[in-house]
Scaffold this motif. Structure first.
Motif, short mmCIF file in Angstrom:
data_model
loop_
_atom_site.label_atom_id
_atom_site.label_comp_id
_atom_site.label_asym_id
_atom_site.label_seq_id
_atom_site.Cartn_x
_atom_site.Cartn_y
_atom_site.Cartn_z
N GLN A 1 42.66 37.52 33.55
CA GLN A 1 43.60 38.06 34.53
C GLN A 1 44.07 39.43 34.05
O GLN A 1 44.46 39.60 32.89
CB GLN A 1 44.80 37.14 34.69
CG GLN A 1 45.85 37.65 35.66
CD GLN A 1 45.34 37.71 37.09
OE1 GLN A 1 45.02 36.70 37.68
NE2 GLN A 1 45.24 38.92 37.65
N GLU B 1 43.25 28.84 35.28
CA GLU B 1 44.03 29.01 36.49
C GLU B 1 45.06 30.12 36.31
O GLU B 1 45.42 30.48 35.18
CB GLU B 1 44.75 27.70 36.86
CG GLU B 1 43.81 26.54 37.11
CD GLU B 1 42.87 26.77 38.27
OE1 GLU B 1 43.27 27.50 39.21
OE2 GLU B 1 41.76 26.22 38.27
N THR B 2 45.53 30.67 37.41
CA THR B 2 46.51 31.76 37.37
C THR B 2 47.80 31.28 36.69
O THR B 2 48.19 30.12 36.81
CB THR B 2 46.82 32.25 38.79
OG1 THR B 2 45.59 32.58 39.44
CG2 THR B 2 47.71 33.47 38.77
N GLY C 1 44.94 42.40 41.14
CA GLY C 1 43.72 41.78 41.66
C GLY C 1 43.60 40.31 41.31
O GLY C 1 44.49 39.69 40.73
N GLU C 2 42.46 39.76 41.70
CA GLU C 2 42.17 38.36 41.46
C GLU C 2 41.63 38.18 40.04
O GLU C 2 41.12 39.13 39.43
CB GLU C 2 41.15 37.85 42.47
CG GLU C 2 41.65 37.83 43.90
CD GLU C 2 42.77 36.82 44.10
OE1 GLU C 2 42.73 35.76 43.44
OE2 GLU C 2 43.69 37.10 44.90
N ARG D 1 36.36 35.67 37.04
CA ARG D 1 35.79 34.38 36.60
C ARG D 1 34.29 34.55 36.41
O ARG D 1 33.61 35.16 37.24
CB ARG D 1 36.09 33.28 37.62
CG ARG D 1 37.57 33.11 37.93
CD ARG D 1 37.82 31.96 38.89
NE ARG D 1 39.21 31.93 39.33
CZ ARG D 1 40.20 31.36 38.64
NH1 ARG D 1 39.92 30.79 37.48
NH2 ARG D 1 41.44 31.37 39.11
#
Length: 261
Positions: free
Chosen positions: A109, A126-127, A155-156, A159
């Motif tokens: 992230q 996971e976030t 941003g995302e 992954r």
């Protein structure tokens, strides 16, 4: 029809030293002249035999057994050259096929805190949630560094691997190119004075380094100055590592503090 070398091999095996052909042989070497000369007959003077005393007759000795001579016989494939495929298979070295390298698996992230960007390994994939122990530790590190303790998500999450199936290359080199390209695009949008790489996947695929580079400042082409840090999960499992992080942070702190003034 025999060639000269094979004909001589047969005669040698049969213990024949001198010989003359009755007719001209094809592929034969020229005859030596001394073998064609007819020898003169030897004149032997008559000799009166001496009287021989009669001796008891002994049983005749058995004749010596004839030595069996092995004559080499040409094998069916002796005159035929080996096929090209056979020669290549015999000459080509055996090369073991390298096992395919499985794609690396990680989740990263990107966050912004003041003039610093943070590429953080997500311990669970996971976030971050506000009450996650790893996120609380990250907030403590930012406060110690004199940076805002509520970083902004950029941003995302990244992954890897990108696809569960397919023929696209998703090996380590492809992962490195993707992560560095992602960071380069974010740095063009908003430059930073220092990029934090938190966790081994971030250090490996963005900083092209390994665990031995933890707590060091690195220069990466296209990304500038980066700081390699252990992962948040590792810092919680081994608290003694926090002292090394703090010592490295004190050396770099002046850089982003000057930016904030």
């Amino acid at each position: 029809m025999l060639i000269e070398s094979r004909r001589r091999a047969y005669l040698t095996a049969m213990q024949v030293v001198n010989w003359l052909p009755r007719t001209e042989l094809p592929f034969a070497a020229p005859s030596r002249p001394e073998l064609l000369e007819t020898p003169e007959p030897l004149v032997v003077a008559p000799v009166t035999p001496a009287p021989v005393a009669q001796t008891p007759v002994e049983p005749a000795a058995k004749p010596a057994e004839r030595v069996k001579i092995e004559v080499p016989r040409p094998t069916p494939s002796a005159g035929k050259p080996a096929s090209k495929a056979t020669q290549e298979s015999e000459e080509a070295p055996l090369v073991a096929k390298a096992a395919p390298v499985p794609p690396p698996r990680f989740a990263l992230q990107l966050l912004r805190a003041g003039r610093c960007l943070l590429l953080v390994e997500l311990p669970t994939g996971e976030t971050f949630q506000t009450r996650d122990p790893a996120y609380l530790l990250l907030k403590d590190m930012l406060r110690a560094a004199g940076l805002p303790d509520s970083p902004q998500i950029v941003g995302e999450p990244v992954r890897w691997p990108l696809l569960a199936r397919g023929t696209m290359d998703q090996g380590p080199e492809a992962a490195r190119d993707f992560v560095q390209g992602f960071l380069s695009a974010r740095l063009e949008d908003a430059p930073c004075v220092c990029l934090w790489l938190i966790g081994l996947p971030a250090v490996r695929f963005a900083g092209e380094a390994n665990a031995e580079s933890f707590n060091r400042e690195l220069q990466v082409e296209g990304l500038g100055s980066v700081w390699a840090l252990p992962g948040l999960e590792l810092l919680m499992e081994e608290p003694q590592r926090k002292a090394d992080v703090w010592q490295a942070m004190r050396r770099l702190m002046a850089r982003w503090k000057e930016s904030n003034e």
